[in-house]
Design an enzyme around this catalytic site. Structure first.
Site, short mmCIF file in Angstrom:
data_model
loop_
_atom_site.label_atom_id
_atom_site.label_comp_id
_atom_site.label_asym_id
_atom_site.label_seq_id
_atom_site.Cartn_x
_atom_site.Cartn_y
_atom_site.Cartn_z
N LYS A 14 -47.84 40.92 25.25
CA LYS A 14 -47.42 41.62 26.60
C LYS A 14 -48.34 40.73 27.78
CE LYS A 14 -45.74 45.15 28.94
NZ LYS A 14 -44.10 45.03 29.15
N ASP B 127 -47.73 46.62 14.06
CA ASP B 127 -47.82 47.85 13.40
C ASP B 127 -46.56 48.39 13.93
OD1 ASP B 127 -48.33 50.10 12.15
OD2 ASP B 127 -50.14 50.75 13.38
#
Length: 453
Positions: free
Chosen positions: A288, A344
């Site tokens: 990001k 995850d």
């Protein structure tokens, strides 16, 4: 000997045996012969007086006399492959291994799948002559109930003393109200850190037999789903500082930090590139970077590594776009490398598009061969004790253990092939059941896989 008749003298002598007198060296005898004779009587091997520097040719270079009407002895043509005409030593001498496995049974329905996995490992040991020793280690809810700690030091020491660790999922509603440091999941984080396991590898590959169970459109599934997510495991927000405090106005505020250092990024990035080199040579870094400083540092380190792997097609993608592309066109991915929290989330999404989260194993590795092997699904507390949980992911995790930590490729293939045969027969568990198939419980699925090994 001097007092004996001549016919009893030693055959090698024409006169009584004299122990003190030794025969002259050969070159001296030949020189004496040449001095007393004409060149015509010199030894046949030389046309001039004997030259001490000249030695007879080695035996293997001398001409081999051939019998009449016989074929000359010839060697077989030299193979391009130096071992093609030799039996590999692995085929002549079976390699027998003895390994110690720490077993964390987990919580809720996890002990059911771990039990079936140990049955499979015992079958493999019996077939191939290995010996597996199991050491029970408590972690998660079980450790909290016994010791009041999700991972006591003495239980971690058991894992560090083993060759590898087999883990059932931990956690459940019973322990949800505990403080953060005492929750079962905290034990898992401490186990990964204590074992130095910084790389979690989760494959997302659809079994052809389970293609109808995928939630994606058939035309998307037909393009193929076969990629792997390399997730950094012991850094980032899960291991940063977590603080909750009260502001001056009485309002509570929570802060979670997301630290990453260059060496942490480099070691997981290198594993990503090396994994891509062994597959289709495509690597996508998910981050990001438009918002987070840690992601911008990730990109800087990955760009340095990119220069070392010019054969790999390298790309970058924001995590929100990646979440969309995984369901829109998963065939575009080969290897994804990303930080802890992003990995995850993306890996759980990727597992579901393959038809069932109950089919996906995972491995967590560090610098050595010792690893942590676990199914990616949770402890399934809602079906605990009902004998309906799918044990396949845990069994396939054991196959990964055999392959990557113990070097038992043939044994790992035997387990994976057994699972494939079971699926070919239309045997399923409740989570991936489809029309025309037979639904089995946990124990029955274990029995079916055992029968195919």
């Amino acid at each position: 000997i001097r007092n004996t008749p001549p016919y009893l003298w030693p055959a090698r002598s024409a006169k009584p045996f004299d122990q003190k007198k030794k025969p002259a060296p050969r070159h001296q005898r030949e020189n004496q012969l040449k001095e007393k004779t004409s060149p015509a009587l010199w030894p046949a091997r030389s046309a001039k007086p004997f030259d001490r520097k000249r030695k007879p040719a080695p035996r293997y270079q001398r001409a081999i006399p051939l019998k009449e009407n016989s074929n000359p002895r010839t060697r077989p043509p030299k193979s391009k492959d130096p071992v093609i005409n030799r039996c590999p030593i692995e085929e002549r001498i079976p390699i027998i291994m003895e390994k110690n496995i720490a077993v964390i049974w987990g919580d809720c329905s996890s002990p059911e799948i771990v039990k079936q996995t140990l049955r499979v490992l015992d079958k493999v040991a019996e077939k191939y002559g290995h010996t597996f020793h199991y050491t029970d280690a408590a972690m998660g809810g079980e450790a909290i109930d016994k010791y009041g700690d999700p991972l006591p030091r003495h239980e971690l020491d058991k894992c560090l003393a083993a060759d590898s660790v087999l883990l059932g999922a931990v956690g459940g509603p019973k322990w949800e109200g505990l403080p953060g440091e005492q929750r079962p999941e905290k034990g898992l984080l401490r186990l990964r850190a204590g074992m130095g396991l910084y790389s979690n590898n989760r494959p997302a590959k659809i079994w052809p037999q389970l293609a109808p169970a995928s939630p994606l459109k058939p035309e998307i599934v037909a393009k193929g789903i076969d990629f792997i997510i390399v997730r950094e495991l012991i850094g980032g927000v899960y291991f940063g500082k977590h603080e909750t405090y009260t502001l001056e106005n009485g309002e509570k505020q929570a802060v979670d930090s997301m630290p990453y250092s260059e060496h942490e990024i480099e070691r997981i990035g290198r594993i990503g590139f090396e994994t891509a080199m062994k597959r289709r040579r495509k690597l996508c870094c998910v981050d990001k970077a438009n918002v987070l400083d840690t992601s911008r540092l990730w990109r800087a380190v990955m760009h340095r590594l990119q220069a070392e792997y010019p054969e790999v097609e390298y790309s970058e993608m924001f995590v929100d776009n990646c979440a969309m592309q995984v369901v829109k066109d998963p065939s575009q991915f080969d290897v994804i490398v990303t930080e802890n929290m992003f990995g995850d989330i993306i890996s759980d999404e990727a597992s579901m598009i393959t038809g069932s989260i109950g089919m996906i194993p995972s491995s967590s590795l560090g610098d050595g061969t010792r690893g942590l092997y676990e199914p990616i699904h949770g402890s399934a507390p809602d079906i605990a004790g009902k004998d309906i949980v799918n044990p396949t992911a845990c069994i396939l995790s054991a196959a990964m253990m055999l392959r990557y930590s113990f070097g038992m490729a043939e044994e790992a293939d035997a387990i994976e092939n057994a699972v494939n045969k079971v699926l070919d027969k239309g045997l399923r568990t409740a989570d991936n059941m489809s029309e025309g198939c037979t639904c089995l419980g946990c124990t029955a699925m274990g029995d079916a896989i055992l029968a195919e090994i």
